[in-house]
Enzyme design. Structure first.
Site, PDB file in Angstrom:
ATOM      1  N   ASP A  48     -70.490 -64.044  55.487  1.00  0.00           N
ATOM      2  CA  ASP A  48     -69.984 -62.724  55.098  1.00  0.00           C
ATOM      3  C   ASP A  48     -70.859 -61.616  55.683  1.00  0.00           C
ATOM      4  O   ASP A  48     -72.027 -61.836  55.997  1.00  0.00           O
ATOM      5  CB  ASP A  48     -69.994 -62.590  53.574  1.00  0.00           C
ATOM      6  CG  ASP A  48     -68.875 -63.377  52.939  1.00  0.00           C
ATOM      7  OD1 ASP A  48     -67.949 -63.766  53.655  1.00  0.00           O
ATOM      8  OD2 ASP A  48     -68.935 -63.591  51.719  1.00  0.00           O
ATOM      9  N   LYS A  70     -65.717 -59.417  54.919  1.00  0.00           N
ATOM     10  CA  LYS A  70     -65.717 -59.291  53.481  1.00  0.00           C
ATOM     11  C   LYS A  70     -66.791 -58.377  52.914  1.00  0.00           C
ATOM     12  O   LYS A  70     -67.956 -58.710  52.826  1.00  0.00           O
ATOM     13  CB  LYS A  70     -65.892 -60.657  52.845  1.00  0.00           C
ATOM     14  CG  LYS A  70     -64.919 -60.811  51.681  1.00  0.00           C
ATOM     15  CD  LYS A  70     -65.178 -62.060  51.032  1.00  0.00           C
ATOM     16  CE  LYS A  70     -63.923 -62.852  50.908  1.00  0.00           C
ATOM     17  NZ  LYS A  70     -64.197 -63.920  49.993  1.00  0.00           N
ATOM     18  N   MET A 183     -70.071 -53.720  42.738  1.00  0.00           N
ATOM     19  CA  MET A 183     -69.001 -52.991  43.434  1.00  0.00           C
ATOM     20  C   MET A 183     -68.494 -51.824  42.584  1.00  0.00           C
ATOM     21  O   MET A 183     -67.296 -51.564  42.541  1.00  0.00           O
ATOM     22  CB  MET A 183     -67.834 -53.950  43.756  1.00  0.00           C
ATOM     23  CG  MET A 183     -68.233 -55.045  44.725  1.00  0.00           C
ATOM     24  SD  MET A 183     -66.986 -56.329  44.918  1.00  0.00           S
ATOM     25  CE  MET A 183     -67.315 -57.364  43.508  1.00  0.00           C
TER      26      MET A 183
END
Ligand SMILES: C[S@@+](CC[C@H](N)C(=O)[O-])C[C@H]1O[C@@H](n2cnc3c(N)ncnc32)[C@H](O)[C@@H]1O
Length: 264
Positions: A48, A70, A183
């Site tokens: 990633d 990602k 996030m």
């Protein structure tokens, strides 16, 4: 060179096997020994964007490195295609490492990859990694729990699947609970409002920890009431975590004391 250890080495990665490996939060020294072994044994590594260059430098030089992207919603490859690619590489008989930031099964769709591989009859193992919350808290000197002020910790995501309903913030609003939001930068203002609407005080301390455990780490401190202003003013960038709870102030007080000792 892998150091000699007083316990047997795990069986090496086999042809056609997939190892879902956690790369930890960024600092290569936070990789596990097993992760390091798998990187040295792999024929192909699907990684990633969040995986640090220094960690990719530890991969077997003959291995193929494939970036599958990602970062929150910016997927280089759709998840279905990542699953298919993993499947094809394993079925071709390669020793496959799927390298993911932090822990492979926390907030990174590792569970979906595991399920797809198992459903296709592929042999899979999981090598856990230090998740960002644990790495970031340690690097910022914040105890996620403390018997005086934090009985538990919740790890939640601020990134909602399209069409999904919001998080049950009432379940994370206890004053003696630490909440770590992955996030969450884009939703910081609404997260702060939701927690306050569910009874969490506006004076609850918050730390925003950016690029934790790397040389670029930055820690911003504010409160739930000032979180939105802090994000607007200081523009923290992903990857970053919000750590919410009294432990943030506790850690800051220890730091001030330590600095006072140094000045005296
Ligand atoms: C897709 S999730 C993957 C989480 C990962 N599986 C883990 O266990 O840490 C990515 C989010 O983790 C957090 N994150 C990952 N590495 C970080 C770091 N070094 N510093 C701060 N936050 C980080 C950020 O919130 C980022 O947006």
């Amino acid at each position: 060179m892998t150091p000699a250890l007083p316990f047997p080495h795990p069986a090496p990665l086999r042809a056609g096997q997939v190892s879902l490996v956690g790369a930890g939060p960024g600092d290569p020294d936070l990789l596990t020994l097993k992760a390091l072994r798998r990187l040295a044994e792999a024929d192909v590594v699907l990684y990633d964007l969040l995986v640090a260059e220094e960690i990719l430098a530890l991969v077997n030089k003959r291995a193929r490195l494939v970036c599958v992207g990602k970062r929150a919603s910016r997927h280089t490859l759709p998840q279905q295609d990542i699953n298919q690619l993993l499947l094809r590489e394993a079925q071709a008989g390669w020793r496959v490492v799927r390298l993911k930031g932090g822990d492979p099964l926390l907030f990174g769709r590792g569970g979906e990859e595991l399920a797809a591989l198992l459903a296709a009859g592929i042999e899979v193992e999981v090598v856990p990694g230090i998740t960002a919350a644990v790495g970031a808290a340690a690097a910022a000197g914040i105890p996620l729990t403390h018997r005086d002020c934090a009985q538990g910790v919740s790890l939640v995501t601020g990134h909602r699947r399209d069409g999904a309903s919001g998080l049950d913030w009432a379940a994370h609003s206890g004053s003696e609970q630490t909440v770590v939001v992955y996030m969450g930068l884009g939703e910081a203002a609404s997260i702060a409002s939701a927690l306050q609407a569910n009874g969490r005080s506006g004076s609850t301390p918050v730390a925003i920890i950016e690029q934790a455990t790397t040389p670029r780490q930055r820690v911003l401190r504010c409160t739930l009431a000032t979180l939105a202003d802090c994000v607007a003013r200081d523009c923290p960038q992903p990857p970053a975590l919000l750590v919410i709870g009294k432990v943030v102030a506790l850690a800051a007080s220890w730091q001030r004391q330590a600095e006072g000792c140094l000045v005296d």
